[in-house]
Design an enzyme around this catalytic site. Structure first.
Site, PDB file in Angstrom:
ATOM      1  N   LYS A   1       0.711  -1.026  -0.046  1.00 47.18           N
ATOM      2  CA  LYS A   1      -0.123   0.281  -0.063  1.00 47.18           C
ATOM      3  C   LYS A   1       1.070   1.001  -0.009  1.00 47.18           C
ATOM      4  O   LYS A   1       0.305   2.297   0.844  1.00 47.18           O
ATOM      5  CB  LYS A   1      -0.854  -0.010   1.225  1.00 47.18           C
ATOM      6  CG  LYS A   1      -2.130  -1.122   0.832  1.00 47.18           C
ATOM      7  CD  LYS A   1      -3.069  -0.576   2.166  1.00 47.18           C
ATOM      8  CE  LYS A   1      -4.250   0.008   1.612  1.00 47.18           C
ATOM      9  NZ  LYS A   1      -4.866  -0.022   2.593  1.00 47.18           N
TER      10      LYS A   1
ATOM     11  N   LYS B   1     -15.372   1.013   2.931  1.00 46.38           N
ATOM     12  CA  LYS B   1     -14.584  -0.142   2.034  1.00 46.38           C
ATOM     13  C   LYS B   1     -13.275   1.056   2.204  1.00 46.38           C
ATOM     14  O   LYS B   1     -13.263   2.325   2.527  1.00 46.38           O
ATOM     15  CB  LYS B   1     -14.431   0.898   0.148  1.00 46.38           C
ATOM     16  CG  LYS B   1     -15.390   0.452  -0.022  1.00 46.38           C
ATOM     17  CD  LYS B   1     -15.255  -1.790  -0.309  1.00 46.38           C
ATOM     18  CE  LYS B   1     -16.279  -2.785  -0.886  1.00 46.38           C
ATOM     19  NZ  LYS B   1     -17.341  -2.736  -0.101  1.00 46.38           N
ATOM     20  N   ASP B   2     -11.466   0.870   2.148  1.00 51.17           N
ATOM     21  CA  ASP B   2     -10.734   1.540   2.849  1.00 51.17           C
ATOM     22  C   ASP B   2     -10.696   2.674   2.234  1.00 51.17           C
ATOM     23  O   ASP B   2     -11.120   3.009   1.292  1.00 51.17           O
ATOM     24  CB  ASP B   2      -9.631   0.802   2.408  1.00 51.17           C
ATOM     25  CG  ASP B   2      -8.507   1.002   2.951  1.00 51.17           C
ATOM     26  OD1 ASP B   2      -8.847   1.551   3.950  1.00 51.17           O
ATOM     27  OD2 ASP B   2      -7.136   0.763   2.524  1.00 51.17           O
ATOM     28  N   ARG B   3     -10.429   3.413   2.796  1.00 48.47           N
ATOM     29  CA  ARG B   3     -10.253   4.522   2.593  1.00 48.47           C
ATOM     30  C   ARG B   3      -8.765   5.251   1.984  1.00 48.47           C
ATOM     31  O   ARG B   3      -8.907   5.918   0.500  1.00 48.47           O
ATOM     32  CB  ARG B   3      -9.735   6.085   3.320  1.00 48.47           C
ATOM     33  CG  ARG B   3      -9.886   7.473   3.085  1.00 48.47           C
ATOM     34  CD  ARG B   3      -9.918   8.301   4.180  1.00 48.47           C
ATOM     35  NE  ARG B   3     -10.032  10.041   3.487  1.00 48.47           N
ATOM     36  CZ  ARG B   3      -9.415  10.552   4.962  1.00 48.47           C
ATOM     37  NH1 ARG B   3      -9.631  10.571   6.726  1.00 48.47           N
ATOM     38  NH2 ARG B   3      -9.270  11.920   4.455  1.00 48.47           N
ATOM     39  N   GLN B   4      -7.748   4.099   2.020  1.00 46.62           N
ATOM     40  CA  GLN B   4      -6.669   4.346   1.616  1.00 46.62           C
ATOM     41  C   GLN B   4      -6.398   3.416   0.275  1.00 46.62           C
ATOM     42  O   GLN B   4      -5.531   2.751   0.773  1.00 46.62           O
ATOM     43  CB  GLN B   4      -5.313   3.812   1.872  1.00 46.62           C
ATOM     44  CG  GLN B   4      -5.424   5.443   3.633  1.00 46.62           C
ATOM     45  CD  GLN B   4      -5.408   6.871   2.881  1.00 46.62           C
ATOM     46  OE1 GLN B   4      -4.348   6.917   2.069  1.00 46.62           O
ATOM     47  NE2 GLN B   4      -6.342   7.723   3.788  1.00 46.62           N
TER      48      GLN B   4
END
Length: 367
Positions: free
Chosen positions: A38, A96-99
């Site tokens: 990531k 859902k993931d922000r990053q």
């Protein structure tokens, strides 16, 4: 299980869990590579898998929204503002993931706009890329799962060992752990659970109570799953288990094991399960009941609190099927593509390659 000692109401929960069940052991062995995970939002792409076709008619608009660095709830508010709706009337299936770069569905009350008027609507970090009419508001958990495309950068390690590990995950699945993000930033959700359920300090905010209860349940589930991994039975059915039918909430008791049932487990048609703790009996028997009861006693303050909060006993699959797993090596990078059922954590899959440190990153718990 010999190393476990019962937790007491005087002993902080944080001292109990830090060594094991937040970043628990992997199922397929020690990490085989190191990599950067990531680095950019584009390294973690999530596309929601609804599992149904839109109605094509109705008073709601079913939108497909692409997000980058944007929070699910914040986007819901922007969509509501566009049509002067109450944000509570905007539906979505999962956080859902922000990053990350994500594509997910929302429903918005939209009687006076046609789909073409929605296409291209955008704000900071999001854009509507699809729109059609829908009769019903999307509810949490309405989707089947998520498709992931994940890039690991600067991969170092034994190439043959990596290929063997990837094939193992494809053939045998991955542990269905709750990721560390379920426990909150700096373990805040578990701190709340400790203060409320162990130390007796009331939490008045309903949302915060929900986070605390969910974290406590997840901790106990991870402990059971880790114990089954240590036994070598996390992906096998045992007499006395409750088995889960893949892709459903249905469970049935395993009274006897035969070759047909073993093959169904091998084929990912059914899975062994672990407890999501609540009131009532565990409903498992034999060695499974003994193990789960022992772990429940270890976390006695939590189990009593979960039962007292009105939660019922539920079950969750111990294993997740990593569907359609494929991989591409390019220069020093590794790109993975796979599909997971709703509620499963992609970080549990990546951890089988990189190790448990990966659990510090990743998507929201609902997928």
């Amino acid at each position: 299980m010999a190393g476990l000692k019962p937790a007491t109401t005087q002993q902080s929960l944080l001292l109990v869990f830090m060594n094991s069940h937040i970043s628990p052991i992997t199922a397929h062995g020690a990490p085989v590579i190191s990599a950067r995970f990531k680095v950019e939002p584009e390294d973690f792409v999530v596309r929601e898998w609804l599992g149904f076709e839109p109605d094509g008619a109705g008073d709601f608009m079913l939108l497909t929204v692409r997000k980058r660095g944007a929070n699910t709830l914040w986007v819901a508010k922007q969509l509501a503002r566009f049509v002067n709706a109450d944000p509570r009337d905007v539906g979505f299936a999962g956080l859902k993931d922000r990053q990350a770069v994500t594509e997910q569905a929302y429903t918005v009350p939209s009687k006076n706009l046609n789909p073409n008027e929605w296409i291209g609507f955008s704000g900071e970090g999001f854009e509507v890329i699809g729109a059609t009419r829908q009769r019903r508001k999307l509810r949490r958990g309405a989707h089947k799962g998520n498709d992931f495309e994940i890039v690991l950068r600067d991969v170092q390690g034994d190439e043959q060992a990596l290929l063997q590990r990837l094939q193992k995950v494809k053939d045998l699945g991955a542990p269905n752990y709750f990721g560390a993000q379920r426990f909150g930033h700096d373990r805040h959700n578990l701190v709340m659970a400790d203060e409320w359920l162990v130390q007796g300090r009331e939490i008045r905010d309903r949302v915060q109570r929900g986070f605390a209860l969910s974290a406590a349940r997840s901790l106990i589930f991870n402990a059971v799953l880790q114990a089954r991994i240590e036994q070598g039975t996390w992906n096998q059915l045992l007499p006395g288990d409750l088995a889960n039918l893949n892709g459903s909430n249905s469970v049935f008791a395993v009274t006897e094991l035969d070759e047909v049932l073993r093959q169904r487990c091998t084929d990912f048609d059914v899975h062994p399960t672990g407890p999501l703790w609540g009131a009532g009996a565990l409903q498992v028997t034999g060695a499974t009941a003994e193990l789960e009861t022992h772990i429940g006693q270890h976390y006695a303050a939590l189990t009593a609190g979960l039962a007292g909060a009105g939660l019922e006993q539920e079950r969750r699959a111990l294993r997740v099927w990593v569907r359609d797993l494929s991989w591409v090596r390019a220069d020093s990078n590794l790109t993975l593509r796979f599909r997971l059922q709703r509620g499963a954590f992609a970080t549990a899959v990546i951890a089988e390659l990189l190790g448990t440190a990966v659990n510090e990153f990743g998507e929201n718990e609902d997928g």
